[in-house]
Design a protein around this motif. Structure first.
Motif, mmCIF file in Angstrom:
data_model
loop_
_atom_site.group_PDB
_atom_site.id
_atom_site.type_symbol
_atom_site.label_atom_id
_atom_site.label_comp_id
_atom_site.label_asym_id
_atom_site.label_seq_id
_atom_site.Cartn_x
_atom_site.Cartn_y
_atom_site.Cartn_z
ATOM 1 N N ASN A 195 26.078 20.388 -11.920
ATOM 2 C CA ASN A 195 27.214 20.452 -10.998
ATOM 3 C C ASN A 195 26.852 21.226 -9.741
ATOM 4 O O ASN A 195 27.283 20.877 -8.649
ATOM 5 C CB ASN A 195 28.419 21.099 -11.688
ATOM 6 N N VAL A 196 26.064 22.283 -9.886
ATOM 7 C CA VAL A 196 25.649 23.071 -8.718
ATOM 8 C C VAL A 196 24.782 22.228 -7.807
ATOM 9 O O VAL A 196 24.971 22.203 -6.587
ATOM 10 C CB VAL A 196 24.903 24.347 -9.175
ATOM 11 N N TRP A 197 23.806 21.521 -8.387
ATOM 12 C CA TRP A 197 22.931 20.683 -7.576
ATOM 13 C C TRP A 197 23.700 19.538 -6.919
ATOM 14 O O TRP A 197 23.506 19.245 -5.749
ATOM 15 C CB TRP A 197 21.791 20.110 -8.415
ATOM 16 N N SER A 198 24.541 18.877 -7.670
ATOM 17 C CA SER A 198 25.265 17.742 -7.091
ATOM 18 C C SER A 198 26.232 18.208 -6.013
ATOM 19 O O SER A 198 26.443 17.516 -5.016
ATOM 20 C CB SER A 198 25.990 16.942 -8.171
ATOM 21 N N ALA A 199 26.807 19.393 -6.169
ATOM 22 C CA ALA A 199 27.706 19.908 -5.136
ATOM 23 C C ALA A 199 26.935 20.308 -3.888
ATOM 24 O O ALA A 199 27.408 20.115 -2.759
ATOM 25 C CB ALA A 199 28.491 21.102 -5.672
ATOM 26 N N SER A 200 25.749 20.853 -4.062
ATOM 27 C CA SER A 200 24.995 21.292 -2.887
ATOM 28 C C SER A 200 24.305 20.136 -2.169
ATOM 29 O O SER A 200 24.037 20.215 -0.975
ATOM 30 C CB SER A 200 23.952 22.335 -3.286
ATOM 31 N N LEU A 201 24.023 19.054 -2.891
ATOM 32 C CA LEU A 201 23.337 17.914 -2.280
ATOM 33 C C LEU A 201 24.266 16.756 -1.943
ATOM 34 O O LEU A 201 23.815 15.742 -1.417
ATOM 35 C CB LEU A 201 22.232 17.411 -3.217
ATOM 36 N N ALA A 202 25.536 16.894 -2.226
ATOM 37 C CA ALA A 202 26.490 15.806 -1.981
ATOM 38 C C ALA A 202 26.660 15.577 -0.482
ATOM 39 O O ALA A 202 26.662 16.517 0.309
ATOM 40 C CB ALA A 202 27.837 16.144 -2.603
ATOM 41 N N PRO A 203 26.815 14.332 -0.077
ATOM 42 C CA PRO A 203 27.035 14.031 1.330
ATOM 43 C C PRO A 203 28.382 14.595 1.804
ATOM 44 O O PRO A 203 29.280 14.863 1.019
ATOM 45 C CB PRO A 203 27.046 12.499 1.375
ATOM 46 N N ARG A 204 28.523 14.758 3.100
ATOM 47 C CA ARG A 204 29.756 15.316 3.658
ATOM 48 C C ARG A 204 30.842 14.281 3.871
ATOM 49 O O ARG A 204 32.017 14.613 3.897
ATOM 50 C CB ARG A 204 29.450 16.010 4.980
ATOM 51 N N ASP A 205 30.464 13.038 4.041
ATOM 52 C CA ASP A 205 31.488 12.018 4.282
ATOM 53 C C ASP A 205 32.087 11.538 2.958
ATOM 54 O O ASP A 205 31.495 11.659 1.896
ATOM 55 C CB ASP A 205 30.905 10.841 5.072
ATOM 56 N N ALA A 206 33.278 10.995 3.037
ATOM 57 C CA ALA A 206 34.014 10.590 1.834
ATOM 58 C C ALA A 206 33.337 9.439 1.105
ATOM 59 O O ALA A 206 33.294 9.415 -0.130
ATOM 60 C CB ALA A 206 35.448 10.205 2.208
ATOM 61 N N VAL A 207 32.794 8.489 1.839
ATOM 62 C CA VAL A 207 32.134 7.349 1.198
ATOM 63 C C VAL A 207 30.880 7.814 0.469
ATOM 64 O O VAL A 207 30.608 7.417 -0.666
ATOM 65 C CB VAL A 207 31.807 6.251 2.243
ATOM 66 N N GLY A 208 30.124 8.687 1.094
ATOM 67 C CA GLY A 208 28.922 9.222 0.449
ATOM 68 C C GLY A 208 29.255 10.026 -0.791
ATOM 69 O O GLY A 208 28.561 9.934 -1.806
ATOM 70 N N ARG A 209 30.302 10.824 -0.737
ATOM 71 C CA ARG A 209 30.731 11.580 -1.913
ATOM 72 C C ARG A 209 31.169 10.648 -3.032
ATOM 73 O O ARG A 209 30.958 10.933 -4.210
ATOM 74 C CB ARG A 209 31.863 12.535 -1.539
ATOM 75 N N THR A 210 31.776 9.526 -2.662
ATOM 76 C CA THR A 210 32.190 8.552 -3.675
ATOM 77 C C THR A 210 30.970 8.001 -4.409
ATOM 78 O O THR A 210 30.991 7.853 -5.631
ATOM 79 C CB THR A 210 32.968 7.395 -3.014
#
Length: 111
Positions: free
Chosen positions: A73-88
């Motif tokens: 969860n820490v890695w996915s939160a830190s590497l997640a894209p900033r835009d909504a589509v990317g986060r999806t």
């Protein structure tokens, strides 16, 4: 002013050139370095490969033991894209459906 290629100061006798050759040969001989043991046969290569395998196993064990503690969860939160589509795309285990992508892109387009 001396001539550019004047060699009259260099002696032209055999003992001088023998001494010069000995000094050059002594300077050319180098001390063995630590990496020379790798080129001495197959045993060092096998030892290096076994050491690399052991290191990768230790790394895998460390990563698998920390995965249960929420490191994913820490890695996915830190590497997640900033835009909504990317986060999806990054948040799920499977690719999102078209509807989720459209909702995310519409939510992002709203001011």
């Amino acid at each position: 002013m001396p001539e550019p290629f004047d060699t009259t100061s260099i002696p032209d006798d055999e003992p001088y050139w023998d001494a010069l050759a000995a000094r050059v040969a002594l300077a050319a001989v180098r001390e063995p370095v630590a990496s020379d043991w790798l080129s001495s046969g197959t045993t060092p290569w096998i030892a290096a490969a076994a050491l690399a395998c052991a290191a990768s196993l230790v790394l895998a064990l460390v990563l698998s033991s920390t995965a249960g503690r929420g490191m994913d969860n820490v890695w996915s939160a830190s590497l997640a894209p900033r835009d909504a589509v990317g986060r999806t795309f990054a948040s799920g285990d499977a690719p999102p459906g078209i509807g989720e992508i459209l909702v995310a892109s519409q939510a992002e387009a709203r001011p």
